[in-house]
Design an enzyme around this catalytic site. Structure first.
Site, PDB file in Angstrom:
ATOM      1  N   ASP A 181      -0.084   2.580  33.772  1.00 34.54           N
ATOM      2  CA  ASP A 181       0.488   1.844  34.573  1.00 34.54           C
ATOM      3  C   ASP A 181       1.830   2.404  34.735  1.00 34.54           C
ATOM      4  O   ASP A 181       2.495   1.643  35.398  1.00 34.54           O
ATOM      5  CB  ASP A 181       0.450   0.350  34.069  1.00 34.54           C
ATOM      6  CG  ASP A 181      -0.923  -0.385  33.962  1.00 34.54           C
ATOM      7  OD1 ASP A 181      -1.611  -0.359  34.733  1.00 34.54           O
ATOM      8  OD2 ASP A 181      -1.171  -1.071  32.942  1.00 34.54           O
TER       9      ASP A 181
ATOM     10  N   ASP B  44       0.346  -1.455  29.178  1.00 36.10           N
ATOM     11  CA  ASP B  44       0.158  -0.533  28.193  1.00 36.10           C
ATOM     12  C   ASP B  44       1.040   0.758  28.512  1.00 36.10           C
ATOM     13  O   ASP B  44       1.368   1.378  27.477  1.00 36.10           O
ATOM     14  CB  ASP B  44      -1.222  -0.141  27.748  1.00 36.10           C
ATOM     15  CG  ASP B  44      -2.151   0.424  28.907  1.00 36.10           C
ATOM     16  OD1 ASP B  44      -1.243   1.072  29.877  1.00 36.10           O
ATOM     17  OD2 ASP B  44      -3.187   0.749  28.829  1.00 36.10           O
TER      18      ASP B  44
ATOM     19  N   ASP C 244      -1.096  -6.922  33.335  1.00 33.06           N
ATOM     20  CA  ASP C 244      -2.629  -6.123  33.169  1.00 33.06           C
ATOM     21  C   ASP C 244      -3.478  -6.978  32.254  1.00 33.06           C
ATOM     22  O   ASP C 244      -2.881  -7.880  31.526  1.00 33.06           O
ATOM     23  CB  ASP C 244      -2.245  -4.709  32.437  1.00 33.06           C
ATOM     24  CG  ASP C 244      -3.574  -3.807  32.695  1.00 33.06           C
ATOM     25  OD1 ASP C 244      -4.414  -4.070  33.418  1.00 33.06           O
ATOM     26  OD2 ASP C 244      -3.684  -3.214  31.460  1.00 33.06           O
TER      27      ASP C 244
END
Length: 652
Positions: free
Chosen positions: A550, A546, A354
């Site tokens: 996700d 995180d 990410d």
């Protein structure tokens, strides 16, 4: 020796060594006294054995024969042999007949039965010494993990009616106020009531730099107060604190076995009974084929075979290697939920990450203000700041930090947030609109800006139906993000960045870091599809995020890595590996720990099998005695233990 041999929970009798993993956790296992106490039975046996050998071979005392000689060697055998025979008996009682204790028991009792007393004592003595070394190695591996377990104080000082009272930590209620003196550890999560306080967070994050917190900020169990007396309002029950969750995670980590470990366990269960039956065959089958059959000689060969064949080296060193890897990770602020994830990380081919909060700080800052000349920048910024004070969005925080204190004399009428667009309100009879450029389109406000060419997040402003201009807001790349990508490349690992942020912004960050595969403007389901595409190419994928937004991608990937796990309960629960601070450089470090652990485990497997094979061939030809058998078993086990311990000394 009993300290070493009887720490095992009853249900774990199939593998004595795993008992150490979970239970060899006594505080007296450190320090010179405890080491001496652990070695004491072996020292007594060794002393008596040396005297016995001297009386047999050098002094050749006439009185040292018959029952006196037998009793002498029996006394030498008891300190080291009794605990192992006890373990063998317990194992049989629990339905595990063919344990390594049983093998050692048969081999040594058999040696006594044919009058090979010194060999009987020696086999058990060296086996016991190996057990002590193994216990010490596990204890060393556990100290990295235990440093976490020791971070939680049992008692706290609670202020009741303004008076300090010492209370058991588990009895503290949510809402209670704790007084934390300088140098004291916090026992529960809470909110800081004092204006500022500095904390040492190294036990939680591995980061030695003090962390200064201000009033209202969250402080976590395990942090150490560094300066003045502070007050903390408890927000979480003792058992639900972040530290409690981490401790539970670490304590359960060894329960998740790697495939190699599981294979060795199954292998030992099949292998050991085969060895016992082969030894019986070696003893009796020659009677059918050899004219001058001597029971004693063939029994001795069978006993040698039994000692050589004992799977100790594998049963000890493989779990210990993985345990060392988990310990090395803990020391560096990386928590593995099981040794199986060390194996997966060792084989990772693609790290999918990410952007926000992983490779960037996740903290937005105003980069530039681009307002038209007809407007007073300061005046407009004051109005924007007043309106943004109604929002909790990170953009609002960035504007507040840039402009400063909110001017409360500004009267906002009909202030409202338009989801996915921005904010609007009426000030002095004129409408102020702040948000993305889609909001300008919504209100039919004309602007002349080529938004697609700007690599930052844009906040457009309109006042009194006129386009004022825009602010650019950007997230800063983490200091060690570049180093992370370079290290991953050197490990031969591909990198891919997926983000819900604007494509131009994501591409800009990826270009800075040198990430080739980049995808922006993604919804959570788009991320899932991208990971599926990568996995369809038969690549082992680690996803770093995180762990909250996700969760679907973390679940889909082969191994999910969570950044800054202390910030979120969900992170600790969804991820397979938790990086306790926010440093992305821990990603290649975790992969490296996995690779080194796997290398050591395979070195031990090859070492154990090759040496045992050579000595078994010598034993079959009658060239190996009980002494060579002892080396093939205990010597290899010690070498494997020393090799497994290396991982805890490595720098990653």
């Amino acid at each position: 020796m009993e300290e070493c041999c009887n720490t095992k929970p009853k249900k774990e009798h199939q593998h004595h060594h795993e008992g150490h993993d979970h239970d060899h956790d006594h505080s007296h296992d450190t320090g010179d006294q405890s080491v001496f106490r652990m070695f004491l039975p072996a020292i007594i046996s060794f002393g008596l054995l040396l005297i016995g050998i001297a009386l047999d071979n050098f002094i050749k005392a006439e009185w040292f024969s018959g029952w006196i000689r037998l009793v002498w060697y029996l006394i030498a055998y008891i300190p080291v042999g009794l605990p192992v025979l006890k373990e063998a008996f317990e194992s049989i009682k629990n339905g595990d007949i063919f344990s390594e204790f049983f093998l050692m028991g048969i081999a040594t009792v058999g040696a006594f039965a044919i009058g090979e007393y010194p060999e009987g004592v020696a086999v058990m003595l060296f086996y016991s010494v190996g057990e002590v070394f193994q216990a010490m190695a596990v204890t060393r591996a556990k100290t990295n993990i235990k440093s976490l377990l020791d971070q939680r104080p049992d008692e706290v000082t609670v202020l009741k009616d303004g008076k300090p009272q010492i209370v058991k930590a588990e009895k503290v209620n949510i809402g209670d106020i704790i007084q934390l003196k300088s140098g004291e550890k916090l026992a529960l999560d809470g909110e800081l009531l004092s204006e500022t306080a500095s904390f040492n967070t190294s036990a939680l994050t591995g980061e030695s730099k003090p962390d200064t917190k201000t009033k209202g900020e969250t402080v976590l169990a395990g942090m150490i107060n560094l300066n003045t007396v502070s007050e903390v309002k408890v927000t979480t029950a003792y058992k639900d604190s972040k530290l409690s969750k981490i401790l539970e995670l670490v304590q359960n980590a060894t329960a998740q076995k790697a495939p190699t470990e599981l294979f060795i366990r199954k292998f030992a269960k099949i292998y050991t009974p085969i060895v016992v039956f082969l030894a019986i065959g070696i003893t009796f089958l020659p009677y059918l084929f050899i004219e001058e059959y001597q029971f004693r000689a063939w029994l001795y060969k069978a006993l040698v075979f039994l000692v050589i064949s004992c799977p100790c080296a594998l049963v000890i060193s493989i779990p210990l290697g993985y345990f060392g890897g988990i310990g090395a990770g803990s020391r560096n602020g990386i928590l593995f939920k099981g040794s199986n994830f060390l194996d997966i990380l060792a084989n990772v081919q693609n790290v999918v990450m990410d952007k926000t909060g992983t490779m960037t700080e996740g903290v937005f800052k105003v980069q530039e203000v681009n307002f038209n000349d007809e407007f007073n920048n300061d005046e407009i910024l004051k109005l924007v700041n007043a309106l943004e004070s109604k929002s909790s969005h990170p953009v609002a925080t960035a504007i507040h930090e840039y402009v400063g204190e909110v001017d409360h004399s500004i009267l906002l009428e009909n202030a409202e947030e338009i989801a996915g667009y921005g904010l609007k309100a009426v000030i002095n009879g004129k409408e102020l609109v702040v948000g993305n450029f889609k909001l300008m389109d919504k209100f039919s406000i004309n602007y002349d800006v080529q938004t697609e060419n700007i690599v930052y997040t844009l906040i457009a402003v309109a006042y009194d139906n006129k386009f004022v201009g825009y602010l650019t807001i950007a997230d800063t790349v983490k200091a060690d993000a570049q180093l992370t990508i370079n290290k991953l490349k050197s490990l031969g690992v591909k990198t891919t960045m997926l983000s819900g942020d604007k494509s131009s912004v994501v591409k800009h960050v990826a270009d800075i870091l040198g990430i080739q595969n980049v995808y922006g403007d993604l919804l959570p389901e788009d991320k899932v599809n991208k990971v599926k595409e990568i996995k369809a190419k038969n690549q082992t994928v680690a996803f770093v995020g995180d762990g909250v937004n996700d969760a679907p991608v973390v679940a889909l990937s082969d191994v999910g890595i969570a950044m800054g796990g202390l910030g979120s309960d969900a992170t600790i629960e969804t991820a397979d590996v938790v990086i306790q601070d926010d440093m992305p450089s821990k990603i290649p470090m975790a992969i490296n720990i996995g690779k080194q652990t796997k290398k050591i485990v395979w070195q031990n497997i090859i070492l154990a099998f090759s040496i045992k094979a050579v000595v078994l061939i010598l034993g079959a030809g009658g060239l190996a005695t009980m002494w060579e058998a002892v080396f093939a078993d205990v010597g290899v086990a010690l070498l494997a233990i020393l090799n497994a311990v290396r991982i805890q000394r490595m720098r990653f």
